[in-house]
Design an enzyme around this catalytic site. Structure first.
Site, PDB file in Angstrom:
ATOM      1  N   CYS A 100       0.828  -1.208   0.000  1.00 33.49           N
ATOM      2  CA  CYS A 100       0.000   0.000   0.000  1.00 33.49           C
ATOM      3  C   CYS A 100       0.866   1.264   0.000  1.00 33.49           C
ATOM      4  O   CYS A 100       1.696   1.435   0.882  1.00 33.49           O
ATOM      5  CB  CYS A 100      -0.901  -0.008   1.226  1.00 33.49           C
ATOM      6  SG  CYS A 100      -1.946   1.442   1.266  1.00 33.49           S
ATOM      7  N   ASP A 205      -4.245  -3.585 -13.228  1.00 31.19           N
ATOM      8  CA  ASP A 205      -4.820  -3.206 -14.523  1.00 31.19           C
ATOM      9  C   ASP A 205      -5.505  -4.350 -15.268  1.00 31.19           C
ATOM     10  O   ASP A 205      -5.638  -4.286 -16.499  1.00 31.19           O
ATOM     11  CB  ASP A 205      -3.745  -2.593 -15.446  1.00 31.19           C
ATOM     12  CG  ASP A 205      -3.182  -1.292 -14.900  1.00 31.19           C
ATOM     13  OD1 ASP A 205      -3.707  -0.796 -13.874  1.00 31.19           O
ATOM     14  OD2 ASP A 205      -2.217  -0.779 -15.485  1.00 31.19           O
TER      15      ASP A 205
END
Ligand SMILES: Cc1cc2nc3c(=O)[nH]c(=O)nc-3n(C[C@H](O)[C@H](O)[C@H](O)COP(=O)(O)O)c2cc1C
Length: 347
Positions: A100, A205
């Site tokens: 993160c 993606d």
């Protein structure tokens, strides 16, 4: 695919997304074809465990197993404690977050910033595995490709993790420095897969069935994660599953199907967050679901003014009813890539 003693139904995972992949959303994705989900990140700071936010995140009532909980922190002993705390509350798999890039997490060296400090990362991996192994709980690791372009050390860290006894590694093919900018690359994930014998999961993606197939073929990863593309489109999991199994595109859901899934999701959402919190936090899910549909943006602006769960649900149902008068199936907005050759995967 197996994770410890758990046999996963398929290799389509929901990517953990703080503020998005709460229990209602995870359960929705599971119903629509995802084989595995990970809860939103829980901090290792004990002082925060009793907060409403953290206790909601640690609530897994009714969720199909295995229950995987992600933890984040910088202190090995605290991380081990956090693992034990979550196991006591039903976690069957502990996932360590080194992926993160958020400031809140990175300022204290947690999240993807840990990737720059392999010695500390190694101590955390050892401590968490030592806490989980006696309870028979597998530990997994989620990370990025590295800190920055010149420092893509995912393979080195993944090897450390494998040696420590970690059962599976997931890699998002962007560096910490990139945040969510640019494109994900898959060479690093392919190198991690080639260098490890534990399962490797690719993230970044993946937004269509064709891309899913191409990324799996390119990286040879054991599984893939879908994050942002599932926001408002959780049925992407069944679309990918169908495409991987048959090579053919599944027809878009009917408007009636989408309306019933979104309605059921909203019910679960309101039940978890209550009237005031529920109506507000549901707006983002509704907005995502409608953003690419004809008239969705205009409806979103009106819907954001509604401050009552029942009225919000009615407005959404009525909107779908009107859409259903013009369309049998959800109109496709962005045409998915027609075939694998058109998908650029390597840097
Ligand atoms: C809103 C948001 C929150 C995220 N929170 C987390 C998190 O708590 N833990 C984590 O490991 N990754 C987190 N991620 C990263 C995703 O799991 C995933 O790796 C990334 O979004 C790339 O996949 P995608 O292109 O399919 O979204 C988050 C991503 C988004 C967009």
């Amino acid at each position: 695919m197996k994770l410890g003693t758990f046999e996963l139904p398929n290799r389509l995972f929901v990517a953990p997304m703080a503020g998005v992949t709460d229990r209602p959303f995870r359960m929705l994705c599971r119903r629509l074809g995802a084989g595995y989900t990970v809860s939103e990140m829980v901090t290792s700071q004990r002082a925060l465990w009793s907060s409403l936010k953290t206790s909601r995140r640690a609530d897994h009532a009714g969720e199909p197993g295995p229950i995987a909980v992600q933890i984040a922190g910088v202190d090995p002993a605290e991380m081990a404690d956090a693992a034990r705390y979550n196991i006591d509350r039903g976690a069957q798999i502990i996932d360590i977050n080194m992926g993160c890039p958020a400031k809140k997490v990175c300022n204290t060296w947690a999240g993807s910033a840990l990737m720059s400090n392999e010695a500390l990362a190694g101590r955390i991996l050892d401590a968490v595995v030592a806490a989980c192994a006696p309870r028979g709980v597998p530990v997994t690791l989620k990370m990025r490709s590295g800190r920055c372009d010149g420092e893509r050390n995912a393979l080195a860290l993944a090897r450390l993790a494998e040696q420590a006894g970690v059962a599976m590694v997931a890699v998002h093919g962007r560096t910490r420095e990139q945040g969510f900018k640019g494109l994900a690359e898959y060479d690093t994930v392919a190198a991690v897969k080639a260098g490890l014998s534990i399962p490797v999961v690719v993230s970044g993606d993946i937004d269509s069935p064709a891309k899913a197939r191409a990324v799996l073929a390119f990286t040879r990863a054991d599984a893939l994660m879908i994050g942002r593309a599932a926001q408002g489109r959780p049925w992407i999991f069944r679309e990918v599953a169908h495409f991987l199994a048959t090579g053919r595109e599944l027809a878009a859901p009917t408007v009636a199907e989408a309306a019933s899934w979104i309605g059921a999701h909203l019910h679960d959402h309101y039940a978890l967050y209550g009237e005031l919190g529920g109506v507000r936090s549901a707006r983002k899910h509704i907005g995502w679901a409608l953003r690419e549909l004809p008239g969705g943006e205009a409806f979103r602006a009106r819907m954001n003014l509604i401050d009552d769960c029942a009225a919000q649900l009615t407005a959404v149902n009525e909107w779908f009813e009107r859409l259903g008068q013009a369309h049998d199936r959800l109109p496709r907005i962005a045409a998915p890539a027609a075939n694998d050759e058109q998908i650029e995967l390597s840097a």
